[in-house]
Design an enzyme around this catalytic site. Structure first.
Site, PDB file in Angstrom:
ATOM      1  N   ALA A   8     -52.847 100.689 106.090  1.00 22.44           N
ATOM      2  CA  ALA A   8     -53.492 100.430 104.806  1.00 22.44           C
ATOM      3  C   ALA A   8     -52.565  99.597 103.930  1.00 22.44           C
ATOM      4  O   ALA A   8     -51.369  99.474 104.182  1.00 22.44           O
ATOM      5  CB  ALA A   8     -53.822 101.746 104.123  1.00 22.44           C
ATOM      6  N   GLY A  59     -54.560 103.137 109.098  1.00 21.49           N
ATOM      7  CA  GLY A  59     -55.931 102.650 109.007  1.00 21.49           C
ATOM      8  C   GLY A  59     -56.276 101.664 110.100  1.00 21.49           C
ATOM      9  O   GLY A  59     -57.450 101.539 110.496  1.00 21.49           O
ATOM     10  N   GLU A  65     -57.299 103.816 112.907  1.00 28.58           N
ATOM     11  CA  GLU A  65     -58.574 104.448 112.561  1.00 28.58           C
ATOM     12  C   GLU A  65     -59.729 103.466 112.741  1.00 28.58           C
ATOM     13  O   GLU A  65     -60.802 103.845 113.239  1.00 28.58           O
ATOM     14  CB  GLU A  65     -58.526 104.952 111.116  1.00 28.58           C
ATOM     15  CG  GLU A  65     -57.634 106.177 110.949  1.00 28.58           C
ATOM     16  CD  GLU A  65     -57.599 106.694 109.534  1.00 28.58           C
ATOM     17  OE1 GLU A  65     -58.002 107.846 109.306  1.00 28.58           O
ATOM     18  OE2 GLU A  65     -57.160 105.944 108.639  1.00 28.58           O
ATOM     19  N   GLU A  94     -49.421 108.482 108.621  1.00 33.09           N
ATOM     20  CA  GLU A  94     -49.664 108.850 107.220  1.00 33.09           C
ATOM     21  C   GLU A  94     -48.847 110.058 106.779  1.00 33.09           C
ATOM     22  O   GLU A  94     -48.467 110.168 105.606  1.00 33.09           O
ATOM     23  CB  GLU A  94     -51.159 109.139 107.009  1.00 33.09           C
ATOM     24  CG  GLU A  94     -52.037 107.911 106.974  1.00 33.09           C
ATOM     25  CD  GLU A  94     -52.504 107.472 108.365  1.00 33.09           C
ATOM     26  OE1 GLU A  94     -53.409 106.626 108.443  1.00 33.09           O
ATOM     27  OE2 GLU A  94     -51.957 107.983 109.368  1.00 33.09           O
TER      28      GLU A  94
END
Length: 698
Positions: free
Chosen positions: A63, A102, A105, A125
């Site tokens: 991210a 991310g 993901e 994370e």
């Protein structure tokens, strides 16, 4: 359409390419570009399959964490992933470099995943005090199984492509990411493979649902080293929802947990540490255009524990080393210890079986300081006394080639004084490694008065090459880390005089999150080191010196502040130590009293913070964040507390000033009086974070 995400059609395959250097982070623009192009490709009747790939050196590496704490910008990553899952055509993630956070993901939302052989995959994370926030805790366990999934998510460590293939995270290892994914897409279309949506695939959850203990054991193993840390436990709990919570409900709970942790002090601390490390490696005050000197060979003077560890660090990075000693026995012993250490690592599976031999081949053991002549960087790691350091640097100066950078590994001593014995003080600086040097991440790079800018940059560049975090500091006794450590040690001595016992002090520090208490750490290092240093400086610590004078030098003598059973490193409180403390205090006319844990914590931590402020006043450290990085990576400060200066802001500078003033009065210790900087920041209602921002911008 997006400027950072492009769509091209090759044959019947649409290739969506993300090009947002340096790491293709999932900014709002990238998310929007992926969503728009996925929808366009899905609507194109000529397209039979969709590949999501990245330009540059990596797949999506996570991210855009600069967006944390700001109003969310659409589309959310979950919305992008839902659009990918809803495609009627196969969507293949083409992974190279790192697919992290991310990025992974998003790949898990694709129907298939392929990767090049050296790609890495992970959900880190937890290292920012968070849980994955876009379905990672639900999709990853469905891809790899909940037992391996909880291990990956709680550790935050990435896995290789071969591991990813073995556990079912990817479908194939390919030669090139985009081309390999296109070839794979053609097979999927030709074979009419059904689209695999991880959200609907519970096949790898069946065993753990039937026997919950399988997951419980894996989760317990994954979280056992995370005492007092919120995110690992939250990650394990989120993975457990795969066993008993409908997918969409679990996604909502995951998002709620993510948002709660974003506002948690622990996550703020870990995000501070993340950014502070990246700022710390930037050297301030260098002239524009300065470049590091080339380094092809390094010489290490001293093959003891520290010198050997430094040599191993360079060999681990593939850099040839000349390891120099004064005698054959010392050299042989040092080389044997290095060989033994690498072989033990290989036996644990940490490195390949042939790596010890390869790394030993990079180390050339020599007798005599004339052997520094071929080195571009010379690092001295000999006994910590000024006379010996000067003698060694005089010899190095005589034999080292012109332009070589000359570094001392001193922990405390005045590097200006060492540099003065050479004819080239511009080439002299400090590279203070931490023991064990082949493991510890920190390197304090000490800029002396006459250190040349390119010499300084060479030292920080080399520290980065060997995977250390360099922090540039100035010259003073103990630099930053050990100067603050000495203050803590002095307060530990004062607490024993006040009425505390070593095990009580150490218990407070370990509950705070430090890996080892003050007195147990002293026993491990050897109490004679500090004793000898105090003698050299004409100092006396009544209790510490009395313990050493009684022959208790720590683990090496099976007794120090604690006693130790043969073959054990476990500290055992010893009534003899309590008796010795009582006798010393009676001799000094001191009355001991019961001490509470809160007082111990304040007297251990607040004076360190005060000394950190003094270090900033003197410009020994450039920023409060630099001090935090030093303590995080050199002294085991718990990352979820962000470092001593960050922790000070959490407590509140006004509170710290008030307590320091109280102890200065009640204990009659003027040294505890708040520094001018700390007092000013508290008075203004400011913080070290504000000071950090100002000094970073400046």
């Amino acid at each position: 359409m997006s400027e950072v995400v492009k769509l091209a059609v090759t044959g019947h395959c649409a290739v969506i390419t993300i090009d947002a250097p340096p790491v293709n982070a999932l900014s709002a623009a990238v998310r929007r570009g992926i969503l728009e192009n996925v929808m366009a490709a899905n609507a194109d009747s000529a397209v039979q399959a969709i590949v999501i790939a990245c330009a540059g050196r990596t797949f999506i590496a996570g991210a855009d964490i600069t967006e944390f704490g700001k109003p969310p910008q659409p589309p959310a990553l979950n919305e992008v992933i839902e659009a990918i899952e809803g495609c009627a055509k196969p969507v293949i993630a083409a992974i190279h470099g790192t697919a992290l956070g991310g990025g992974l993901e998003l790949a898990l939302g694709c129907h298939f995943r392929v990767a090049v052989a050296d790609a890495k995959h992970g959900l880190p994370e937890v290292k920012l005090g968070l849980v994955p926030g876009a379905g990672g805790t639900q999709r990853l366990p469905r891809a790899v199984g909940p037992e391996f999934g909880v291990k990956m998510i709680v550790s935050g460590e990435p896995i290789s492509a071969s591991e990813a293939l073995e556990h079912g995270l990817i479908d194939e290892i390919v030669e090139g990411p985009a081309d390999g994914a296109i070839a794979f897409a053609k097979k999927v279309v030709a074979e009419q493979r059904p689209l695999r949506l991880l959200r609907n695939d519970d096949s790898k959850l069946v065993a753990a649902r039937a026997d919950r203990s399988l997951f419980t054991a894996a989760a317990a193993a994954a979280t056992k080293k995370n005492r007092g840390v919120n995110a690992p436990l939250a990650c394990a709990e989120a993975v457990s929802w795969t066993l008993d919570t409908p997918f969409d409900d679990a996604l909502k709970k995951e998002r709620e947990t993510f948002l709660r942790l974003v506002n948690d002090d622990q996550s703020k601390a870990q995000r501070h540490a993340f950014f502070a490390e990246r700022e710390a490696v930037k050297v301030r005050g260098l002239p524009k255009g300065v470049k590091p000197r080339p380094v092809e060979r390094v010489a290490i003077v001293g093959a003891g524990t520290m010198g050997g560890g430094i040599a191993m660090s360079f060999a681990n990075a593939g850099i040839p080393v000349t390891l120099i000693e004064t005698g054959e026995a010392q050299l042989t012993r040092g080389l044997a210890m290095m060989q033994k250490s690498w072989e033990a690592t290989a036996a644990r599976g940490g490195i390949a079986p042939d790596e010890p031999a390869k790394r030993m081949a990079l180390i050339d053991g020599k007798i005599g300081l004339d052997n520094v002549r071929d080195a571009d960087l010379v690092i001295e790691a000999v006994f910590e006394t000024m006379a010996i350091k000067k003698e060694v640097f005089t010899a190095i100066d005589a034999h080292a080639k012109l332009g070589a950078v000359l570094a001392t590994n001193t922990s405390y001593l005045d590097i200006n004084e060492i540099a003065a014995v050479t004819e080239r003080p511009q080439d002299v600086l400090g590279m203070h490694f931490f023991s064990p040097a082949n493991v510890m991440k920190l390197c304090e790079v000490v800029r002396a008065e006459r250190t040349a800018p390119d010499a300084l940059l060479t030292a920080t560049t080399m520290a980065n090459r060997i995977r250390k975090t360099p922090v540039v500091v100035g010259v003073c006794h103990g630099f930053v880390g050990n100067r603050m450590l000495a203050v803590r040690g002095l307060q530990g001595e004062a607490l024993l005089k006040s009425g505390a016992l070593p095990d009580q002090v150490d218990a407070v520090l370990t509950r705070f999150g430090l890996p080892m208490g003050l007195f147990a750490m002293g026993d491990l290092a050897g109490l004679d080191i500090g004793w000898r240093s105090r003698q050299d400086r004409g100092l006396r610590w009544d209790i510490a010196d009395a313990i050493c004078e009684s022959g208790r030098l720590g683990q090496k003598t099976s007794k120090g502040y604690y006693r130790y059973e043969p073959g054990s490193r476990a500290p055992i409180p010893d009534p003899e130590v309590e008796k010795l403390i009582d006798e010393t205090c009676k001799r000094l006319g001191l009355t001991r009293r019961a001490i509470g844990d809160q007082e111990i914590l304040e007297r251990m931590i607040y004076p360190m913070i005060n000394e950190g402020a003094r270090i900033l006043e003197e410009n020994i450290a450039a920023r409060p964040g630099d001090i935090d990085v030093i303590w995080l990576y050199g002294y085991g400060w718990p990352v979820h507390r962000g470092g001593p200066m960050f922790y000070a802001d959490l407590v509140g500078l006004k509170t710290i000033v008030e307590r320091l003033e109280f102890y200065a009065r009640s204990l009659n210790e003027p040294a505890l009086k708040p520094t001018a900087l700390l007092a000013r920041l508290a008075r203004e209602g400011s913080s070290f974070a504000s000071l950090n921002a100002a000094r970073t911008a400046g």
